[in-house]
Every structure is written in structure tokens, then in C-alpha cells.
Design a protein around this motif. Sequence first.
Motif, PDB file in Angstrom:
ATOM      1  N   SER A 232       7.101   2.739 -19.094  1.00 26.83           N
ATOM      2  CA  SER A 232       6.306   1.513 -19.058  1.00 26.83           C
ATOM      3  C   SER A 232       6.919   0.451 -18.161  1.00 26.83           C
ATOM      4  O   SER A 232       6.204  -0.387 -17.587  1.00 26.83           O
ATOM      5  N   PHE A 233       8.249   0.461 -18.018  1.00 25.89           N
ATOM      6  CA  PHE A 233       8.924  -0.555 -17.209  1.00 25.89           C
ATOM      7  C   PHE A 233       8.580  -0.433 -15.726  1.00 25.89           C
ATOM      8  O   PHE A 233       8.873  -1.341 -14.943  1.00 25.89           O
ATOM      9  N   ALA A 234       7.970   0.673 -15.319  1.00 25.04           N
ATOM     10  CA  ALA A 234       7.613   0.853 -13.910  1.00 25.04           C
ATOM     11  C   ALA A 234       6.360   0.084 -13.525  1.00 25.04           C
ATOM     12  O   ALA A 234       6.042  -0.041 -12.341  1.00 25.04           O
ATOM     13  N   LEU A 235       5.633  -0.454 -14.514  1.00 24.43           N
ATOM     14  CA  LEU A 235       4.409  -1.193 -14.231  1.00 24.43           C
ATOM     15  C   LEU A 235       4.736  -2.540 -13.584  1.00 24.43           C
ATOM     16  O   LEU A 235       5.713  -3.191 -13.954  1.00 24.43           O
ATOM     17  N   VAL A 236       3.937  -2.971 -12.614  1.00 26.35           N
ATOM     18  CA  VAL A 236       4.166  -4.264 -11.965  1.00 26.35           C
ATOM     19  C   VAL A 236       3.269  -5.327 -12.591  1.00 26.35           C
ATOM     20  O   VAL A 236       2.288  -5.014 -13.270  1.00 26.35           O
ATOM     21  N   ASN A 237       3.608  -6.583 -12.360  1.00 22.47           N
ATOM     22  CA  ASN A 237       2.792  -7.690 -12.832  1.00 22.47           C
ATOM     23  C   ASN A 237       1.414  -7.619 -12.169  1.00 22.47           C
ATOM     24  O   ASN A 237       1.309  -7.393 -10.962  1.00 22.47           O
ATOM     25  N   PRO A 238       0.321  -7.806 -12.940  1.00 20.69           N
ATOM     26  CA  PRO A 238      -1.021  -7.704 -12.353  1.00 20.69           C
ATOM     27  C   PRO A 238      -1.252  -8.615 -11.153  1.00 20.69           C
ATOM     28  O   PRO A 238      -2.056  -8.290 -10.276  1.00 20.69           O
ATOM     29  N   LYS A 239      -0.542  -9.741 -11.087  1.00 23.53           N
ATOM     30  CA  LYS A 239      -0.769 -10.663  -9.970  1.00 23.53           C
ATOM     31  C   LYS A 239      -0.304 -10.074  -8.638  1.00 23.53           C
ATOM     32  O   LYS A 239      -0.700 -10.541  -7.566  1.00 23.53           O
ATOM     33  N   PHE A 240       0.547  -9.021  -8.681  1.00 17.79           N
ATOM     34  CA  PHE A 240       1.007  -8.371  -7.451  1.00 17.79           C
ATOM     35  C   PHE A 240       0.066  -7.259  -6.989  1.00 17.79           C
ATOM     36  O   PHE A 240       0.194  -6.760  -5.873  1.00 17.79           O
ATOM     37  N   VAL A 241      -0.860  -6.846  -7.851  1.00 23.60           N
ATOM     38  CA  VAL A 241      -1.734  -5.715  -7.526  1.00 23.60           C
ATOM     39  C   VAL A 241      -2.780  -6.152  -6.513  1.00 23.60           C
ATOM     40  O   VAL A 241      -3.452  -7.178  -6.694  1.00 23.60           O
ATOM     41  N   ARG A 242      -2.908  -5.384  -5.427  1.00 22.75           N
ATOM     42  CA  ARG A 242      -3.917  -5.674  -4.421  1.00 22.75           C
ATOM     43  C   ARG A 242      -4.706  -4.403  -4.098  1.00 22.75           C
ATOM     44  O   ARG A 242      -4.134  -3.330  -3.923  1.00 22.75           O
ATOM     45  N   ARG A 243      -6.011  -4.585  -4.048  1.00 26.58           N
ATOM     46  CA  ARG A 243      -6.877  -3.468  -3.686  1.00 26.58           C
ATOM     47  C   ARG A 243      -6.837  -3.262  -2.177  1.00 26.58           C
ATOM     48  O   ARG A 243      -6.269  -4.065  -1.437  1.00 26.58           O
ATOM     49  N   VAL A 244      -7.486  -2.207  -1.706  1.00 28.17           N
ATOM     50  CA  VAL A 244      -7.428  -1.854  -0.297  1.00 28.17           C
ATOM     51  C   VAL A 244      -8.083  -2.911   0.590  1.00 28.17           C
ATOM     52  O   VAL A 244      -7.724  -3.074   1.752  1.00 28.17           O
TER      53      VAL A 244
END
Length: 503
Positions: A232-244
Motif C-alpha cells: 500500500s505504501f507504493a500508492l502516490v498522493n492523488p494530487k500527483f496523478v495525471r491522466r494522459v
Amino acid sequence: MSSADEKIPNSTANPPPEDAVLDDESRLPAAAHRGKPWMYRSPKIGPWTLPWYASPISQLLIVSFVCFLCPGMFNAVNGLGAGGQLDGHAVNKANTALYSTFAVVGFFAGSVANRLGLRTTLFFGGFGYFLYVASILSYNHNKNTGFLIFAGALLGVCAGCLWTAQGAVMMSYPDEQHKGKFISWFWIIFNLGGVIGSLVPLGQNIHSKANAVNDGTYIAFMVLMFLGFVLSFALVNPKFVRRVDGSHVIVMKNPSWQSELKGLVQVLRTDYYIVLFFPMFLASNWFTTYQFNGVNLAQFNIRTRALNNVLYWFFQMVGAFVFGYLLDIKSVRRTVRARAGLVLLFVLTMAVWGGGWAFQKNYDRADVLLEDDRTDWTASNYIGPMFLYLFYGFYDAAFQTCCYWFMGALTNNSRKLANFAGFYKGIQSAGAAITWRMDDLNVSYKAYFGSTWGLLAGSLVVAAPVVFWKIKDSIDIEEDIKFSDETLEEVAGNQILEGDEKK
């Protein structure tokens, strides 16, 4: 409309191509990089370009493998009937406690996930599965029912958190054109855990015709679950997630417990029609106790139960694949897909459970054979029940894939979807708590079957108005975020920051 509103990109206006999730990092605007640069580099392996680390598909894969190793293995244990024990009453009590706490916590777990963050919520959720299997191993030696029930109750709390975090990622990270595929990919990987987990007791008990598994089976599950909740620790903060296309996930900035509870009430007020999905949520786990204990445990010996388990979870993968991709067919409008999906699910309900009644009408609790006389896979009458059981698995995945897809088609807002996922898992678990208690009270299998078939068919009829009239071909982003001023502030702030970076 404010200037900040005008800057908000509508990712649904120009959707990325179907293969966008595997495209290279050049498709991602540099201004969209909010995390470390390495998060947005697409590694190449031979001719293949893999998705960047902070992409929706990479994050979905992480969550999928956490669920593969934790609830996937739990499903393999529970699918054996009585958690692999000879007497199901102690495990029934633990499961009643599990789903009772799950029902309460699950309903509010969306607020917990939004407040604590998805990574922390997912980690805490995975730990409960590890402890629960440890309690069954302990019960094998000391018959400590109290510890088993406590572990079940704690797992209910943990599972409510894990499944809410999972649902938020699966429904809010993809763009509108790929939600069905994301649900399908998750369900395939997750149920692969059930398949591989079921191979453990099958391999260890393949020459046994007893009705309980050995210690090594539980220890193997515990090792796999430990790896799962650490992942689970491999998950990043949602604010860093970017779509294509450079668009981001709609998140809330620094939510408080007070704002989250207000948000929960607000969702029920602005999206009041979600209550018509509640019977469908209740039905989505109502049948599992019957399938595991009323069919698999009641009719088959341990090695045949293990084989049935492998087939059941494998066909869950097939069901998720079929329905996930059918619901994402691009040549058909989303409103048409939604309505056709509901009708197809209703037809499947009548076909599969009609076949189930043809099998169930021949026996009830009083007719269950002694352990040594239960059906083995070498018996001539095994093939028919085997096909019924694998279709039960196919149906389970089809039903739950539709539930998630319908919810995901109502909004793209991750905060709102976390609450939807919480409602789903909370009400689903309330149904499971009732059915585990029914089994512990020795309710007639025929009565249990009738309640299951009726609830499944009836819930689809109740949900029809939402599916037919509330699901649109596309969701307007301004409508999607206006229910939360704080969410709007976060989105506008991101865009202003990105505009500054461009300058």
C-alpha cells in the motif's frame, strides 16, 4: 462563470485514444507535473512503453495487487466454506461480526479515506486481513472463539476502509471512456488472487478427502497478505496523478473531519437518487454465504471445494472482462450501454438463478450428507453442479462490475465517489452480516435461496430509474464539482499554479 472556472479543463471534451494508458510521457504536458519528475517518466521494456508511475493505470495496478494479496486471499479462505474448518459455526460468528462492523464503518469510510488519504486507508485496511487469517490458525489449536470473533470485527473496520479507498481509485482515476476497462482490469487482478489462493489448499489437500485444511495453508495466506498491506505504501498522493491528456483527479484540499461529515450529508442531499441503488448494494453480497456454505460446504469434500473455488474465482475474472468491455463499447452511446447492461444483467439473473433452483430444490439442510459421503470430483454427478458453481462466479463479477460502472457513470468527483463506494460497501456488508447470521441460525437453504433470487431481481427493477434517467453520455465538469466549494478551490488553485508554471 469565474475566471478560475474557465481555466478548468474538461477532459471529456477531447478524450484520449483507447491506447492512451500505454502511451509515452511526451503526451503528458510538462505543466501537469506536480510530483517528482521520475513519476512521469515512462519506462521502456523492449518494444513496449509502460505507463508512468503517477498515471491512473499504474496506481490502479498497485491497488489491484493489494486487493489481490489481501481480500483476494481472504476470498480463497472463505470460499472453502467455514474458512476451511470442519464446523462452520465459529467462523459464521466471526463473519457476522466482520460484516456488522463493516456495514457501520463502510457507510462512513468515504469520509475516513478523504481525511486520512488513500494510502494510509489502504494500508490499515490490508492489515485486518492478515490478522483474521492468523486468528483462524490460532483457532485450529486453541479453539479460542473470542479471538476469532474479535479479529472478524476488526477486519470489518479494516475492510470498510480498504474497499472504499479501492473504489475511489477505480472509479475516479480513469477518464469517462475507460471506466469499464478499469473496473474490468481491477476485478481480473483481484480475482486472480482468489484463483491462486485457491490453488494453495487444492495443492496441499489434493490427496485428502477430509474436510479441514492444514496449518501450512493458513501460514501461506498470512505471508501473502503481509506483502499485500505493505505494498500500500507504493500508492502516490492523488494530487500527483495525471491522466494522459494532462487533466487531474478532482480532489479536496485539506479536508477536515467536520467538512467530510458535512460532505457526506451533502452527497445524500444533492444525489438523493443514489438510495435507489441501495437494494442493489444490499443484494451484491447476499448470495455469497449461500454459495460458500449452502452449496460448496454442504455438498463437496475439501479437495473438491478447493477445485470449485479455483473455477469460481476464475470465472469471476471472465465475468469482469466480458461486462467491463461491453460497458465501454465506444460505438454505442453511454446511455444506451447503461440501459442495455441493466437489461442483460436482469436476464442473466433469471437464467443463472433459475438453474440454481433446479439444483437446490433437491436438498435442504436436513439432507446434507456426512463428511465422508459428500461429493468428490471423481463422482459421475459432479459435472452439473460444477458448471452451476462457475456460473455463480461469473454472475457475481457481472453484478458487481455493473454496480461500480453505474456509480462511476454518475460522477467523476473522487470525493463524491469515495462516499458512493462507502455506501456500497457498507450496505453490501450489512446484507452479508444478515446472511452469515441466517446460516448460523440454520435457516432453510431453500428459503435462503428464494430470498436471494427475489432480492437480486427486485433490486435491478428498483435501480432502473437511475440507470435510465440519471446516467448521461458525458458529465459536465462544472456540475460535477459545484457541490463542494472547497473542491472547486482546489481545482482552481491547481490550474492557477499550472498557469504560473507555464509562464
